[in-house]
Design a protein around this motif. Structure first.
Motif, PDB file in Angstrom:
ATOM      1  N   HIS A 176       8.550  53.571  87.807  1.00 39.44           N
ATOM      2  CA  HIS A 176       7.287  53.366  88.532  1.00 39.44           C
ATOM      3  C   HIS A 176       6.534  52.147  87.995  1.00 39.44           C
ATOM      4  CE1 HIS A 176       7.713  57.135  90.721  1.00 39.44           C
ATOM      5  NE2 HIS A 176       8.108  57.690  89.587  1.00 39.44           N
ATOM      6  N   GLU A 177       6.591  51.954  86.696  1.00 37.82           N
ATOM      7  CA  GLU A 177       5.976  50.746  86.126  1.00 37.82           C
ATOM      8  C   GLU A 177       6.726  49.500  86.572  1.00 37.82           C
ATOM      9  OE1 GLU A 177       5.357  50.743  81.961  1.00 37.82           O
ATOM     10  OE2 GLU A 177       4.209  52.625  81.935  1.00 37.82           O
ATOM     11  N   TRP A 178       8.047  49.575  86.609  1.00 42.26           N
ATOM     12  CA  TRP A 178       8.843  48.391  86.960  1.00 42.26           C
ATOM     13  C   TRP A 178       8.585  47.958  88.399  1.00 42.26           C
ATOM     14  CZ3 TRP A 178      13.771  51.166  84.746  1.00 42.26           C
ATOM     15  CH2 TRP A 178      13.704  51.164  83.341  1.00 42.26           C
ATOM     16  N   ILE A 179       8.588  48.932  89.323  1.00 42.89           N
ATOM     17  CA  ILE A 179       8.374  48.541  90.722  1.00 42.89           C
ATOM     18  C   ILE A 179       6.932  48.084  90.930  1.00 42.89           C
ATOM     19  CG2 ILE A 179       7.786  50.858  91.565  1.00 42.89           C
ATOM     20  CD1 ILE A 179       9.269  50.149  94.161  1.00 42.89           C
ATOM     21  N   ASN A 180       5.994  48.695  90.211  1.00 44.20           N
ATOM     22  CA  ASN A 180       4.589  48.281  90.348  1.00 44.20           C
ATOM     23  C   ASN A 180       4.391  46.855  89.860  1.00 44.20           C
ATOM     24  OD1 ASN A 180       1.761  49.361  90.984  1.00 44.20           O
ATOM     25  ND2 ASN A 180       1.475  48.490  88.946  1.00 44.20           N
ATOM     26  N   ASN A 181       4.974  46.530  88.711  1.00 44.43           N
ATOM     27  CA  ASN A 181       4.866  45.163  88.183  1.00 44.43           C
ATOM     28  C   ASN A 181       5.468  44.152  89.164  1.00 44.43           C
ATOM     29  OD1 ASN A 181       3.691  46.167  85.871  1.00 44.43           O
ATOM     30  ND2 ASN A 181       5.577  46.139  84.666  1.00 44.43           N
ATOM     31  N   ALA A 182       6.609  44.509  89.735  1.00 40.40           N
ATOM     32  CA  ALA A 182       7.262  43.601  90.685  1.00 40.40           C
ATOM     33  C   ALA A 182       6.429  43.436  91.946  1.00 40.40           C
ATOM     34  CB  ALA A 182       8.649  44.129  91.034  1.00 40.40           C
TER      35      ALA A 182
ATOM     36  N   ASP B 214      13.109  58.998  90.743  1.00 46.66           N
ATOM     37  CA  ASP B 214      12.099  59.273  89.720  1.00 46.66           C
ATOM     38  C   ASP B 214      12.606  58.982  88.311  1.00 46.66           C
ATOM     39  OD1 ASP B 214       9.606  59.859  90.636  1.00 46.66           O
ATOM     40  OD2 ASP B 214      10.021  61.973  90.998  1.00 46.66           O
ATOM     41  N   SER B 215      13.827  58.512  88.205  1.00 42.37           N
ATOM     42  CA  SER B 215      14.360  58.191  86.887  1.00 42.37           C
ATOM     43  C   SER B 215      15.040  56.821  86.942  1.00 42.37           C
ATOM     44  CB  SER B 215      15.364  59.273  86.431  1.00 42.37           C
ATOM     45  OG  SER B 215      16.455  59.335  87.339  1.00 42.37           O
ATOM     46  N   PRO B 216      15.063  56.113  85.828  1.00 38.15           N
ATOM     47  CA  PRO B 216      14.431  56.490  84.564  1.00 38.15           C
ATOM     48  C   PRO B 216      12.904  56.550  84.679  1.00 38.15           C
ATOM     49  CG  PRO B 216      15.198  54.229  84.474  1.00 38.15           C
ATOM     50  CD  PRO B 216      15.701  54.777  85.760  1.00 38.15           C
ATOM     51  N   PHE B 217      12.264  57.141  83.687  1.00 39.42           N
ATOM     52  CA  PHE B 217      10.832  57.409  83.741  1.00 39.42           C
ATOM     53  C   PHE B 217      10.017  56.162  84.056  1.00 39.42           C
ATOM     54  CE2 PHE B 217       6.685  57.510  81.647  1.00 39.42           C
ATOM     55  CZ  PHE B 217       6.130  58.625  82.250  1.00 39.42           C
ATOM     56  N   PHE B 218      10.432  55.006  83.542  1.00 37.40           N
ATOM     57  CA  PHE B 218       9.623  53.797  83.657  1.00 37.40           C
ATOM     58  C   PHE B 218       9.813  53.062  84.984  1.00 37.40           C
ATOM     59  CE2 PHE B 218      10.278  54.466  79.085  1.00 37.40           C
ATOM     60  CZ  PHE B 218       8.959  54.530  78.681  1.00 37.40           C
TER      61      PHE B 218
ATOM     62  N   SER C  75      18.009  50.020  85.808  1.00 35.91           N
ATOM     63  CA  SER C  75      18.007  49.930  84.350  1.00 35.91           C
ATOM     64  C   SER C  75      16.829  49.133  83.815  1.00 35.91           C
ATOM     65  CB  SER C  75      19.312  49.279  83.867  1.00 35.91           C
ATOM     66  OG  SER C  75      19.455  47.985  84.439  1.00 35.91           O
ATOM     67  N   GLY C  76      16.091  48.472  84.696  1.00 37.16           N
ATOM     68  CA  GLY C  76      14.956  47.693  84.245  1.00 37.16           C
ATOM     69  C   GLY C  76      14.309  46.952  85.400  1.00 37.16           C
ATOM     70  N   GLU C  77      13.259  46.223  85.075  1.00 38.60           N
ATOM     71  CA  GLU C  77      12.518  45.479  86.097  1.00 38.60           C
ATOM     72  C   GLU C  77      13.351  44.378  86.726  1.00 38.60           C
ATOM     73  OE1 GLU C  77       8.247  43.120  86.178  1.00 38.60           O
ATOM     74  OE2 GLU C  77       8.492  44.816  84.793  1.00 38.60           O
ATOM     75  N   GLU C  78      14.454  43.985  86.046  1.00 35.89           N
ATOM     76  CA  GLU C  78      15.299  42.911  86.565  1.00 35.89           C
ATOM     77  C   GLU C  78      15.900  43.257  87.920  1.00 35.89           C
ATOM     78  OE1 GLU C  78      15.818  44.451  83.614  1.00 35.89           O
ATOM     79  OE2 GLU C  78      14.755  43.001  82.343  1.00 35.89           O
ATOM     80  N   LEU C  79      16.101  44.549  88.191  1.00 38.14           N
ATOM     81  CA  LEU C  79      16.640  44.949  89.488  1.00 38.14           C
ATOM     82  C   LEU C  79      15.746  44.432  90.610  1.00 38.14           C
ATOM     83  CD1 LEU C  79      18.717  46.793  91.076  1.00 38.14           C
ATOM     84  CD2 LEU C  79      16.896  48.514  91.046  1.00 38.14           C
ATOM     85  N   PHE C  80      14.437  44.552  90.435  1.00 30.49           N
ATOM     86  CA  PHE C  80      13.493  44.108  91.458  1.00 30.49           C
ATOM     87  C   PHE C  80      13.401  42.583  91.489  1.00 30.49           C
ATOM     88  CE2 PHE C  80      12.285  48.343  90.050  1.00 30.49           C
ATOM     89  CZ  PHE C  80      12.263  49.029  91.253  1.00 30.49           C
ATOM     90  N   ASP C  81      13.430  41.959  90.308  1.00 29.95           N
ATOM     91  CA  ASP C  81      13.396  40.497  90.248  1.00 29.95           C
ATOM     92  C   ASP C  81      14.595  39.886  90.968  1.00 29.95           C
ATOM     93  OD1 ASP C  81      11.046  40.358  88.714  1.00 29.95           O
ATOM     94  OD2 ASP C  81      12.160  40.620  86.850  1.00 29.95           O
TER      95      ASP C  81
END
Length: 612
Positions: free
Chosen positions: A223-229, A217-221, A197-203
């Motif tokens: 790839h951005e979330w895992i890349n930022n993490a 591949d979903s949600p669309f974002f 649901s968001g970057e918090e999963l990786f954090d």
């Protein structure tokens, strides 16, 4: 030579008439031609572990070899790794993996210890994630953290082999933990029953991972979330999944080393029509369901698991900065390469968990040149023999200006033939190597000067000027060529070598198998696109030793016109080819430069402006 020795357990050995074949595939295969009759019995003797003393007694009792000949034979068997100190234990659960690691020249014992200390995350426990998890747990990866908020459906079982019919309706991650525990009780398993649901999963769950596999591949974002993490925490990650009938693996993103998602995300077709990410995230087909196919799923999962293990062990990975697309109908593999953007955030990342894949990536050009120039370079196998034919030395009066002399192999050749050489280079380190070698000259002389071709001033004229692979480093060459015209005697010769414009207009598609790099095909991309380019440098084994060298690409036509504009006429144009013997001494270099031209050599004379 203390300890127990044995034939490599994974080696098949056959006596074929008078020959002995050890192994089946290069580079591990070895043929001993006209082997002595006793050798097959000696090898059979080492099928089980033996001490060298036991072998000496056996040979003394069963052959006519002298004590010295026995020692030489056993020494050769050890030196050529036909017999080794073998620690193979068939009762060890990882014993067969250990044999594989040994075959690919990885330290088997260390490999298993390294894997046991690693943590891998899996985001998505569907067809890809669950199968990758099985491979990694079986391989002995120390800790697996896996997340998914879904339950098992009957339609999953065509490809999700970790789950069973009686688990339909149960949590995927809880069921995965139960099954993986049965597979390998040594692995620590941490299920995370959450959808993305968001970057918090990786954090919250993946920050301590060494590697994360994203198979969603979903949600669309996402790839951005895992890349930022990944950039934040320094872990490497890879994408794996399907694009219609194609399997997709990669790119493997290594923070601080490869391109990240922000570098390559706009390469997709959708960006041709819009740069609005909100538009990309909305699928008008609200009933969309991605197709999945068990055999294709297994191919993708196996390749992805192999890439994870190789990366964790510091071995070369095919998908670093690259995506593989596998056509499931004809098994053709397409490659997409992604380059780092200079202005991307990842350019400043220096992660602490970087891969060991890149060999000598921090070396400077002069360091590599000093190591390789004399005998292990394209210059040595292509240009040196060409130059010796072009330069005719009269011991009484030949003066030569060697611009970009580097470590001085050509300057030394000229001086030893009796010429007076002025050798110029921009690198102090290169000139120090030349000065040290120049003390042994017994015919002509060498005078060294530090400087670049654009600013150097020489109060003399020369019979020959040699300008070796310098012009491609200059943004503008017309003024420099006019200057060289002034330094050249009226009847003198200017010899200019440049990296061949065809070579610099494209690149090799290569693959690593059978223990070496194999150059599949050369792809010419932008021959007519002149200007600044960025290229890498490889050593004699095909390993990248410098990742980024900036030079200027020009076409042959541009060079030709620049020479004539500066007052020269082109006497001849050469494209040096290697001797056939180079295939034995330098097989990788030969494979490349025997198939495409690596240099152009222009032989120039002053144009007689008064001729009619």
């Amino acid at each position: 030579m203390e300890g127990l020795y044995q034939l490599k357990v994974h080696s098949r050995i056959h006596k074929l008439q008078n020959n002995i074949a050890i192994g089946s595939m290069p580079p591990h295969a070895l043929i001993i031609e006209d082997a002595p009759e006793y050798l097959s019995n000696v090898l059979r003797f080492f099928s089980s572990k033996k001490t060298i003393k036991e072998a000496e007694v056996y040979l003394s009792d069963n052959t006519n070899l002298s004590s010295n000949e026995i020692n030489l034979l056993l020494g050769d068997l050890i030196e050529n790794e036909i017999i080794v100190k073998q620690n193979y234990d068939s009762n060890n659960r990882y014993s067969r993996h250990s044999l594989y690691y040994e075959m690919i020249d990885a330290n088997a014992e260390n490999a298993q210890k390294i894997l046991a200390e690693k943590t891998v995350g899996l985001v998505g426990m569907g067809g890809i994630g669950s199968n990758v998890a099985m491979n990694l747990a079986a391989a002995g990866v120390g800790k697996l953290i896996f997340s998914d908020g879904d339950t098992i459906e009957l339609s999953n079982l065509t490809r999700q082999y970790l789950y069973k019919e009686d688990q339909v309706g149960l949590s995927k991650v809880e069921s995965a933990k139960e099954q993986l525990q049965l597979l390998n009780s040594e692995v620590e398993l941490i299920p995370v029953c959450e959808s993305i649901s968001g970057e918090e999963l990786f954090d919250n769950h993946f920050s301590e991972c060494d590697f994360v596999v994203l198979s969603a591949d979903s949600p669309f974002f996402v790839h951005e979330w895992i890349n930022n993490a990944a950039l934040k925490y320094g872990f490497s990650y890879s994408n794996a999944g399907y694009i219609e009938t194609y399997g997709a693996i990669g790119p493997l993103v290594i923070p601080g080393e490869t391109a990240c998602y922000e570098c390559y995300k706009d390469k997709g077709d959708l960006y041709l029509y819009s740069d609005n990410k909100e538009e990309f995230s909305v699928n008008l087909n609200e009933s969309f369901q991605a197709p999945s196919y068990g055999p294709l799923n297994a191919m993708v999962s196996s390749i992805q698991a192999n890439e994870v293990i190789r990366h964790l062990l510091g071995l070369k990975t095919k998908t670093s900065g690259k995506r593989l697309l596998i056509n499931s109908e004809i098994y053709k593999i397409h490659e997409e390469n992604f380059e780092k953007k200079n202005n991307c955030l990842c350019s400043d990342i220096k992660g602490e968990k970087l891969s060991k894949n890149t060999l000598n990536s921090d070396k400077e050009l002069h360091e590599v040149y000093i190591e390789e120039r004399e005998s292990d370079s394209f210059n040595s196998i292509l240009l040196d023999k060409t130059m010796s034919k072009l330069v005719k030395i009269n011991k009484e009066e030949t003066k030569i200006l060697d611009i970009g002399c580097a470590t001085g192999e050509q300057a030394l050749y000229f001086a030893n033939k009796g010429a007076k050489v002025t050798a110029v280079d921009i690198s102090d380190d290169m000139l120090k190597v030349l000065d040290k070698k120049a003390s042994n000259i017994n015919a002509g002389s060498i005078k060294t000067m530090r400087g670049n071709i654009e600013s150097i001033e020489v109060n003399d004229t020369f019979n020959y000027i040699v300008c070796n692979n310098i012009l491609d480093y200059l943004p503008e060459i017309d003024r420099t060529l006019r200057k060289l015209n002034m330094f050249l005697k009226n009847d003198g010769t200017l010899i200019v070598t440049i990296p061949h414009p065809v070579k610099d207009g494209g690149g090799w598609r290569k693959d690593y198998y059978n223990g070496k790099w194999n150059y599949e095909e050369f792809i010419l991309k932008d021959y007519f696109n002149e200007g600044l380019i960025e290229k890498s440098r490889e050593d004699k084994n095909g390993e990248t030793v410098i990742k980024s060298i900036k030079t200027y690409h020009r076409t042959t036509e541009t060079y030709f016109n620049s020479f004539t504009d500066a007052g020269f006429k082109v006497v001849s144009l050469l494209e040096p080819q290697p001797l056939s013997t180079v295939s034995e001494t330098h097989p990788i270099l030969f494979e490349k430069c025997s198939r495409i031209p690596y240099f152009q050599v222009f032989v120039l004379k002053k144009e007689d402006r008064h001729a009619i």
